[in-house]
Scaffold this motif. Sequence first.
Motif, PDB file in Angstrom:
ATOM      1  N   GLN A 169      -6.207  -5.423   5.217  1.00 22.57           N
ATOM      2  CA  GLN A 169      -7.216  -6.108   4.396  1.00 22.57           C
ATOM      3  C   GLN A 169      -7.342  -7.593   4.760  1.00 22.57           C
ATOM      4  O   GLN A 169      -7.950  -8.354   4.007  1.00 22.57           O
ATOM      5  CB  GLN A 169      -6.862  -5.997   2.908  1.00 22.57           C
ATOM      6  CG  GLN A 169      -6.761  -4.585   2.368  1.00 22.57           C
ATOM      7  CD  GLN A 169      -8.105  -3.875   2.210  1.00 22.57           C
ATOM      8  OE1 GLN A 169      -9.171  -4.464   2.430  1.00 22.57           O
ATOM      9  NE2 GLN A 169      -8.070  -2.608   1.854  1.00 22.57           N
ATOM     10  N   ASP A 204       1.273  -5.596   7.280  1.00 20.29           N
ATOM     11  CA  ASP A 204       0.128  -4.711   7.093  1.00 20.29           C
ATOM     12  C   ASP A 204      -1.111  -5.604   6.976  1.00 20.29           C
ATOM     13  O   ASP A 204      -1.322  -6.267   5.968  1.00 20.29           O
ATOM     14  CB  ASP A 204       0.342  -3.875   5.815  1.00 20.29           C
ATOM     15  CG  ASP A 204      -0.842  -2.967   5.506  1.00 20.29           C
ATOM     16  OD1 ASP A 204      -1.888  -3.094   6.163  1.00 20.29           O
ATOM     17  OD2 ASP A 204      -0.711  -2.129   4.595  1.00 20.29           O
ATOM     18  N   SER A 238      -6.987  -1.208  10.734  1.00 18.42           N
ATOM     19  CA  SER A 238      -7.711   0.050  10.554  1.00 18.42           C
ATOM     20  C   SER A 238      -9.215  -0.185  10.727  1.00 18.42           C
ATOM     21  O   SER A 238      -9.794  -1.025  10.046  1.00 18.42           O
ATOM     22  CB  SER A 238      -7.416   0.583   9.154  1.00 18.42           C
ATOM     23  OG  SER A 238      -8.181   1.729   8.914  1.00 18.42           O
ATOM     24  N   LYS A 285     -12.192  -0.443   7.989  1.00 14.54           N
ATOM     25  CA  LYS A 285     -12.297  -1.596   7.087  1.00 14.54           C
ATOM     26  C   LYS A 285     -13.146  -2.700   7.707  1.00 14.54           C
ATOM     27  O   LYS A 285     -13.404  -3.720   7.079  1.00 14.54           O
ATOM     28  CB  LYS A 285     -10.908  -2.153   6.759  1.00 14.54           C
ATOM     29  CG  LYS A 285      -9.911  -1.131   6.260  1.00 14.54           C
ATOM     30  CD  LYS A 285     -10.216  -0.577   4.886  1.00 14.54           C
ATOM     31  CE  LYS A 285      -9.099   0.363   4.448  1.00 14.54           C
ATOM     32  NZ  LYS A 285      -9.251   0.896   3.123  1.00 14.54           N
ATOM     33  N   HIS A 330       0.847  -1.196   0.000  1.00 10.44           N
ATOM     34  CA  HIS A 330       0.000   0.000   0.000  1.00 10.44           C
ATOM     35  C   HIS A 330       0.892   1.260   0.000  1.00 10.44           C
ATOM     36  O   HIS A 330       1.991   1.234   0.558  1.00 10.44           O
ATOM     37  CB  HIS A 330      -0.886  -0.036   1.253  1.00 10.44           C
ATOM     38  CG  HIS A 330      -1.909   1.047   1.289  1.00 10.44           C
ATOM     39  ND1 HIS A 330      -1.688   2.252   1.929  1.00 10.44           N
ATOM     40  CD2 HIS A 330      -3.145   1.119   0.756  1.00 10.44           C
ATOM     41  CE1 HIS A 330      -2.762   3.010   1.789  1.00 10.44           C
ATOM     42  NE2 HIS A 330      -3.667   2.357   1.083  1.00 10.44           N
TER      43      HIS A 330
HETATM   44  C1  LIG Z   1      -3.417  -2.619   2.689  1.00 11.03           C
HETATM   45  C2  LIG Z   1      -3.728  -1.260   3.245  1.00 11.03           C
HETATM   46  N1  LIG Z   1      -2.878  -0.706   4.114  1.00 11.03           N
HETATM   47  C3  LIG Z   1      -3.107   0.509   4.645  1.00 11.03           C
HETATM   48  C4  LIG Z   1      -4.231   1.229   4.317  1.00 11.03           C
HETATM   49  C5  LIG Z   1      -4.446   2.586   4.913  1.00 11.03           C
HETATM   50  O1  LIG Z   1      -5.438   2.556   5.912  1.00 11.03           O
HETATM   51  P1  LIG Z   1      -6.137   3.896   6.418  1.00 11.03           P
HETATM   52  O2  LIG Z   1      -7.125   4.302   5.390  1.00 11.03           O
HETATM   53  O3  LIG Z   1      -6.784   3.506   7.714  1.00 11.03           O
HETATM   54  O4  LIG Z   1      -5.061   4.888   6.635  1.00 11.03           O
HETATM   55  C6  LIG Z   1      -5.148   0.688   3.407  1.00 11.03           C
HETATM   56  C7  LIG Z   1      -6.342   1.443   2.999  1.00 11.03           C
HETATM   57  O5  LIG Z   1      -6.990   1.164   2.021  1.00 11.03           O
HETATM   58  C8  LIG Z   1      -4.892  -0.594   2.859  1.00 11.03           C
HETATM   59  O6  LIG Z   1      -5.727  -1.166   1.974  1.00 11.03           O
END
Ligand SMILES: Cc1ncc(COP(=O)(O)O)c(C=O)c1O
Length: 377
Positions: A179, A176, A199, A202, A98
Amino acid sequence: MIYIDNSATTPIDTSVLNTYQKVATQFYGNPGSLHVPGVKSYQLLEKARKQVAEMIQKQEDEVIFTSGGTESNNLAIRGTVFAKREFGNHMITSTIEHPSVLNTIAQLESMGFITVTYLSVDQNGVVDPEEVSQALRPETILVSLMAVNNEIGSIQPILAVGDLLESHQNVHYHVDGVQSLGAFPSIIPHDRIDLMTFSAHKFHGPRGVGFLYKKHGRTIQPQLTGGGQERQLRSTTENVAGITAMARALRLHPNHGNAEPLRQLLKRGISACDNIVWLSPTDGVPYINCLAIKHVKGEVLLHALEDEGIYVSTTSACSSKTHSGPQTLLAMGIEKKVAEGAIRLSFSDQTTSSEIEHVCEALKKHANHFKTVFQNH
Ligand SMILES: Cc1ncc(COP(=O)(O)O)c(C=O)c1O
């Protein structure tokens, strides 16, 4: 309306919103204050921490509340790089992370703080653990990989990398997990993981709140310095309402439901259209599905579906406005012309089969329409 863009964000659960509102209006004391309202807020904060820790099967003091995925990733990566400078300056990641990971790393790299090995992915969008092993050096301080890719849903070999890092205890292992709820039997799937990002928005929680799991004994440098909240690791007055609501959301929605039958329904529904290209790997998570109609830009298809009240995205919400393109598909070796046609349909535990049937009808209609258009040209 059919909302099928849950990897971008999920609608907040009504009962989660009620929790938010109740805490925000009735428990507004600063959890750092010594008076009764402050103590009550503090108790709620710690109760939420306990609930989150139980859900991830870890200890309460291993949970750091943050403002979401982006901040958790920044804290994990910058925090490791700055804390471990005397031990080394090399890290390993992949080309399909990401932007909150890739841009953070790129900045640290351009400032001369680190050198980076970027791992490629195969045609299914998956990193080879053997390449991780080969990239490890004596000065490696961090491996950062996503558990599930946000564009196509490929599942990364998080467990295999965890196994191989057992013999490299000096390396921080960051995952991370934004998802990945429901992709593995447990939310944090391997004991070797030192840092893992989540997060709330999601999983039907509020925006602007998330957490970073940090294993006992692993040192990271705080990135927000100030009053010393979150055991000195993340200063600022805690978002008690958001955190409490997130803990509730995680308990109510610990996964994305049983998405496999929905994926099968979608695949069956469009199987007759020979100009629809399925782009997600078959062994990826069933709640993230990427496809394209040949010769049609993803944005065009997105708006055509929108006209019928169906909301999807072009691979990732982040890249759609910056026009940075479907980086994962390109990294997989998908032709640019095809990759630019990609749309992402992402399910939640609230997505229904009748919604998917509706989506199939709309996709079929557009696929047939565009086929005729291109045949006549
Ligand atoms: C794999 C991944 N990491 C990090 C993030 C970032 O998350 P946030 O929107 O809470 O900052 C996302 C958001 O779509 C994501 O899909």
